[in-house]
Scaffold this motif. Structure first.
Motif, PDB file in Angstrom:
ATOM      1  N   ALA A  10       0.833  -1.212   0.000  1.00  0.00           N
ATOM      2  CA  ALA A  10       0.000   0.000   0.000  1.00  0.00           C
ATOM      3  C   ALA A  10       0.867   1.261   0.000  1.00  0.00           C
ATOM      4  O   ALA A  10       0.539   2.239  -0.692  1.00  0.00           O
ATOM      5  CB  ALA A  10      -0.933  -0.010   1.201  1.00  0.00           C
ATOM      6  N   GLU A  11       1.960   1.236   0.754  1.00  0.00           N
ATOM      7  CA  GLU A  11       2.871   2.388   0.788  1.00  0.00           C
ATOM      8  C   GLU A  11       3.437   2.697  -0.595  1.00  0.00           C
ATOM      9  O   GLU A  11       3.683   3.854  -0.930  1.00  0.00           O
ATOM     10  CB  GLU A  11       4.012   2.137   1.774  1.00  0.00           C
ATOM     11  CG  GLU A  11       3.595   2.201   3.222  1.00  0.00           C
ATOM     12  CD  GLU A  11       4.709   1.822   4.184  1.00  0.00           C
ATOM     13  OE1 GLU A  11       5.846   1.529   3.740  1.00  0.00           O
ATOM     14  OE2 GLU A  11       4.437   1.811   5.405  1.00  0.00           O
ATOM     15  N   HIS A  12       3.653   1.655  -1.393  1.00  0.00           N
ATOM     16  CA  HIS A  12       4.185   1.833  -2.751  1.00  0.00           C
ATOM     17  C   HIS A  12       3.069   2.009  -3.787  1.00  0.00           C
ATOM     18  O   HIS A  12       3.349   2.204  -4.969  1.00  0.00           O
ATOM     19  CB  HIS A  12       5.047   0.623  -3.140  1.00  0.00           C
ATOM     20  CG  HIS A  12       6.368   0.585  -2.453  1.00  0.00           C
ATOM     21  ND1 HIS A  12       6.547   0.108  -1.173  1.00  0.00           N
ATOM     22  CD2 HIS A  12       7.593   0.988  -2.876  1.00  0.00           C
ATOM     23  CE1 HIS A  12       7.822   0.199  -0.845  1.00  0.00           C
ATOM     24  NE2 HIS A  12       8.480   0.735  -1.856  1.00  0.00           N
ATOM     25  N   SER A  49      12.168  -9.094   0.417  1.00  0.00           N
ATOM     26  CA  SER A  49      13.003  -8.167   1.167  1.00  0.00           C
ATOM     27  C   SER A  49      13.712  -7.193   0.231  1.00  0.00           C
ATOM     28  O   SER A  49      13.738  -5.977   0.472  1.00  0.00           O
ATOM     29  CB  SER A  49      14.024  -8.968   1.978  1.00  0.00           C
ATOM     30  OG  SER A  49      14.978  -8.141   2.561  1.00  0.00           O
ATOM     31  N   LYS A  50      14.279  -7.711  -0.829  1.00  0.00           N
ATOM     32  CA  LYS A  50      14.995  -6.875  -1.800  1.00  0.00           C
ATOM     33  C   LYS A  50      14.036  -5.921  -2.513  1.00  0.00           C
ATOM     34  O   LYS A  50      14.351  -4.747  -2.715  1.00  0.00           O
ATOM     35  CB  LYS A  50      15.714  -7.779  -2.811  1.00  0.00           C
ATOM     36  CG  LYS A  50      16.615  -7.036  -3.752  1.00  0.00           C
ATOM     37  CD  LYS A  50      17.400  -7.994  -4.623  1.00  0.00           C
ATOM     38  CE  LYS A  50      18.314  -7.247  -5.570  1.00  0.00           C
ATOM     39  NZ  LYS A  50      19.095  -8.158  -6.396  1.00  0.00           N
ATOM     40  N   LEU A  51      12.851  -6.416  -2.878  1.00  0.00           N
ATOM     41  CA  LEU A  51      11.868  -5.591  -3.580  1.00  0.00           C
ATOM     42  C   LEU A  51      11.465  -4.381  -2.737  1.00  0.00           C
ATOM     43  O   LEU A  51      11.405  -3.257  -3.235  1.00  0.00           O
ATOM     44  CB  LEU A  51      10.631  -6.423  -3.931  1.00  0.00           C
ATOM     45  CG  LEU A  51       9.470  -5.656  -4.572  1.00  0.00           C
ATOM     46  CD1 LEU A  51       9.868  -5.139  -5.953  1.00  0.00           C
ATOM     47  CD2 LEU A  51       8.238  -6.539  -4.673  1.00  0.00           C
ATOM     48  N   PHE A  52      11.203  -4.606  -1.456  1.00  0.00           N
ATOM     49  CA  PHE A  52      10.758  -3.522  -0.585  1.00  0.00           C
ATOM     50  C   PHE A  52      11.903  -2.788   0.119  1.00  0.00           C
ATOM     51  O   PHE A  52      11.671  -1.845   0.870  1.00  0.00           O
ATOM     52  CB  PHE A  52       9.764  -4.048   0.452  1.00  0.00           C
ATOM     53  CG  PHE A  52       8.433  -4.433  -0.145  1.00  0.00           C
ATOM     54  CD1 PHE A  52       7.594  -3.474  -0.692  1.00  0.00           C
ATOM     55  CD2 PHE A  52       8.030  -5.757  -0.175  1.00  0.00           C
ATOM     56  CE1 PHE A  52       6.374  -3.816  -1.244  1.00  0.00           C
ATOM     57  CE2 PHE A  52       6.806  -6.117  -0.717  1.00  0.00           C
ATOM     58  CZ  PHE A  52       5.975  -5.145  -1.264  1.00  0.00           C
ATOM     59  N   LYS A  53      13.145  -3.253  -0.131  1.00  0.00           N
ATOM     60  CA  LYS A  53      14.342  -2.624   0.461  1.00  0.00           C
ATOM     61  C   LYS A  53      14.245  -2.577   1.980  1.00  0.00           C
ATOM     62  O   LYS A  53      14.529  -1.548   2.610  1.00  0.00           O
ATOM     63  CB  LYS A  53      14.557  -1.237  -0.133  1.00  0.00           C
ATOM     64  CG  LYS A  53      14.828  -1.251  -1.620  1.00  0.00           C
ATOM     65  CD  LYS A  53      15.055   0.149  -2.157  1.00  0.00           C
ATOM     66  CE  LYS A  53      15.457   0.126  -3.593  1.00  0.00           C
ATOM     67  NZ  LYS A  53      14.399   0.194  -4.540  1.00  0.00           N
ATOM     68  N   LYS A  54      13.832  -3.708   2.563  1.00  0.00           N
ATOM     69  CA  LYS A  54      13.708  -3.847   4.013  1.00  0.00           C
ATOM     70  C   LYS A  54      14.337  -5.175   4.416  1.00  0.00           C
ATOM     71  O   LYS A  54      14.300  -6.142   3.670  1.00  0.00           O
ATOM     72  CB  LYS A  54      12.236  -3.888   4.446  1.00  0.00           C
ATOM     73  CG  LYS A  54      11.416  -2.680   4.048  1.00  0.00           C
ATOM     74  CD  LYS A  54      11.507  -1.625   5.090  1.00  0.00           C
ATOM     75  CE  LYS A  54      10.587  -0.464   4.729  1.00  0.00           C
ATOM     76  NZ  LYS A  54      10.964   0.747   5.373  1.00  0.00           N
ATOM     77  N   PRO A  55      14.888  -5.260   5.630  1.00  0.00           N
ATOM     78  CA  PRO A  55      15.406  -6.549   6.101  1.00  0.00           C
ATOM     79  C   PRO A  55      14.268  -7.564   6.245  1.00  0.00           C
ATOM     80  O   PRO A  55      13.128  -7.184   6.542  1.00  0.00           O
ATOM     81  CB  PRO A  55      16.010  -6.228   7.475  1.00  0.00           C
ATOM     82  CG  PRO A  55      16.042  -4.750   7.590  1.00  0.00           C
ATOM     83  CD  PRO A  55      15.091  -4.186   6.589  1.00  0.00           C
ATOM     84  N   VAL A  56      14.575  -8.820   6.035  1.00  0.00           N
ATOM     85  CA  VAL A  56      13.562  -9.884   6.126  1.00  0.00           C
ATOM     86  C   VAL A  56      12.815  -9.813   7.453  1.00  0.00           C
ATOM     87  O   VAL A  56      11.586  -9.910   7.493  1.00  0.00           O
ATOM     88  CB  VAL A  56      14.214 -11.279   5.936  1.00  0.00           C
ATOM     89  CG1 VAL A  56      13.235 -12.392   6.237  1.00  0.00           C
ATOM     90  CG2 VAL A  56      14.765 -11.424   4.526  1.00  0.00           C
ATOM     91  N   GLU A  57      13.561  -9.621   8.548  1.00  0.00           N
ATOM     92  CA  GLU A  57      12.929  -9.620   9.871  1.00  0.00           C
ATOM     93  C   GLU A  57      12.020  -8.411  10.091  1.00  0.00           C
ATOM     94  O   GLU A  57      11.212  -8.402  11.016  1.00  0.00           O
ATOM     95  CB  GLU A  57      13.973  -9.732  10.991  1.00  0.00           C
ATOM     96  CG  GLU A  57      15.027  -8.658  10.997  1.00  0.00           C
ATOM     97  CD  GLU A  57      16.238  -8.962  10.112  1.00  0.00           C
ATOM     98  OE1 GLU A  57      17.203  -8.188  10.180  1.00  0.00           O
ATOM     99  OE2 GLU A  57      16.235  -9.946   9.343  1.00  0.00           O
ATOM    100  N   GLU A  58      12.134  -7.395   9.247  1.00  0.00           N
ATOM    101  CA  GLU A  58      11.245  -6.240   9.336  1.00  0.00           C
ATOM    102  C   GLU A  58       9.936  -6.497   8.582  1.00  0.00           C
ATOM    103  O   GLU A  58       8.947  -5.818   8.807  1.00  0.00           O
ATOM    104  CB  GLU A  58      11.947  -5.005   8.770  1.00  0.00           C
ATOM    105  CG  GLU A  58      11.369  -3.692   9.248  1.00  0.00           C
ATOM    106  CD  GLU A  58      12.225  -2.513   8.804  1.00  0.00           C
ATOM    107  OE1 GLU A  58      11.702  -1.645   8.094  1.00  0.00           O
ATOM    108  OE2 GLU A  58      13.410  -2.470   9.179  1.00  0.00           O
TER     109      GLU A  58
END
Length: 67
Positions: A10-12, A49-58
């Protein structure tokens, strides 16, 4: 497994279909992930994780899994 995929999507301002296309998976898989009916494989979790540029644990909360 609880996750933040719906919120991040949703943010994207991406549809489930857009995320699925970017990841090379079916839209139904995104739906199943968002509703907690499916836990991703490790390679898919890293792609997300790579797509959203966030760590997996996030993105994913493995502690929410039922034993």
């Amino acid at each position: 497994m609880r996750n933040r995929i719906r919120v991040l999507r949703a943010e994207h301002e991406w549809s489930q279909a857009e995320v699925a296309d970017r990841l090379g998976i079916a839209r139904q898989t995104i739906n199943a992930l968002e509703t907690g009916k499916y836990a991703p494989s490790l390679p898919l979790a890293f792609k997300i994780s790579k797509l959203f540029k966030k760590p997996v644990e996030e993105i994913f909360d493995p502690a929410s899994e039922e034993s």
